[in-house]
Design an enzyme around this catalytic site. Structure first.
Site, PDB file in Angstrom:
ATOM      1  N   GLU A   1      -5.407   4.078  -7.273  1.00 44.12           N
ATOM      2  CA  GLU A   1      -5.519   3.438  -8.581  1.00 44.12           C
ATOM      3  C   GLU A   1      -5.505   1.924  -8.411  1.00 44.12           C
ATOM      4  O   GLU A   1      -4.689   1.379  -7.675  1.00 44.12           O
ATOM      5  CB  GLU A   1      -4.377   3.875  -9.496  1.00 44.12           C
ATOM      6  CG  GLU A   1      -4.558   3.377 -10.914  1.00 44.12           C
ATOM      7  CD  GLU A   1      -3.576   3.990 -11.880  1.00 44.12           C
ATOM      8  OE1 GLU A   1      -4.040   4.664 -12.811  1.00 44.12           O
ATOM      9  OE2 GLU A   1      -2.366   3.795 -11.701  1.00 44.12           O
TER      10      GLU A   1
ATOM     11  N   ASP B   1       4.751   8.175 -11.499  1.00 43.55           N
ATOM     12  CA  ASP B   1       3.850   7.730 -10.431  1.00 43.55           C
ATOM     13  C   ASP B   1       3.185   8.913  -9.726  1.00 43.55           C
ATOM     14  O   ASP B   1       2.053   8.815  -9.263  1.00 43.55           O
ATOM     15  CB  ASP B   1       4.624   6.898  -9.395  1.00 43.55           C
ATOM     16  CG  ASP B   1       5.474   5.833 -10.047  1.00 43.55           C
ATOM     17  OD1 ASP B   1       5.052   4.669 -10.077  1.00 43.55           O
ATOM     18  OD2 ASP B   1       6.565   6.178 -10.543  1.00 43.55           O
TER      19      ASP B   1
ATOM     20  N   ASP C   1      -0.874   6.421  -6.228  1.00 44.23           N
ATOM     21  CA  ASP C   1      -0.518   5.456  -7.268  1.00 44.23           C
ATOM     22  C   ASP C   1       0.412   4.461  -6.591  1.00 44.23           C
ATOM     23  O   ASP C   1       1.599   4.727  -6.417  1.00 44.23           O
ATOM     24  CB  ASP C   1       0.169   6.136  -8.448  1.00 44.23           C
ATOM     25  CG  ASP C   1       0.533   5.139  -9.539  1.00 44.23           C
ATOM     26  OD1 ASP C   1      -0.243   4.191  -9.767  1.00 44.23           O
ATOM     27  OD2 ASP C   1       1.602   5.299 -10.153  1.00 44.23           O
TER      28      ASP C   1
END
EC number: 3.1.21.10
Length: 166
Positions: free
Chosen positions: A67, A140, A7
């Site tokens: 992501e 995260d 992330d």
């Protein structure tokens, strides 16, 4: 299959490394890479790159899932996160390991079964799927694990459909 989920961020980049075998996930490692706000911009990016490179070399994942950014109304924040994302993609690409990118909607759909799920629902499912004692923090990290789970699920579906890209 070992999957590293990322992330991406600038101040905080979450990562999670999972093993996906026999339709089951097990967690190998997860944490956050943080940079200090007082550091020079370029030094913060270098810290992020070096830490990701170490993790990739340590775990040698079969796939790296990242992501994708969603549109952020704060342009300055979006740009700095974009720099962090670029560094993450570069570290992954330099390793020669296949990179897979997923939107937040795809991740939520894969992990929760509903693309508009709330963050708390995704976090609870990550905890349950990986049999963790608590929801990983910061957010995260849970997001990175969710991206890794998403890739494992996508890989399984790709295999069922005869698509060897996954």
């Amino acid at each position: 299959m070992i999957i590293m989920g990322i992330d991406p961020g600038f101040a905080i980049t979450g990562y999670g490394v999972v093993k996906y075998e026999g339709n089951k996930f097990s967690v190998l490692d997860y944490n956050a890479i943080t940079t200090v706000a007082s550091m020079k911009f370029s030094d913060r990016l270098l810290v992020l790159y070096n830490e990701l490179e170490k993790l990739i070399n340590k775990f040698r994942p079969d796939a790296i899932s990242i992501e994708e950014l969603f549109f952020n109304k704060n342009i300055k924040t979006a740009l700095t996160v974009g720099h962090g994302r670029g560094v993450a993609v570069l570290a992954a690409a330099k390793s020669g390991i296949d990179i897979f990118e997923y939107t937040p909607l795809q991740v939520k759909q894969s992990v929760v079964g509903y693309g508009r799920a709330e963050k708390a629902q995704v976090q609870q499912m990550v905890k349950a799927i990986l049999n963790l004692p608590a929801i990983p923090k910061p957010d995260d990290v849970a997001d990175a694990l969710a991206v890794a789970i998403c890739h494992g699920n996508s890989h399984r579906m790709g295999a069922l459909l005869g698509n060897d890209r996954f």
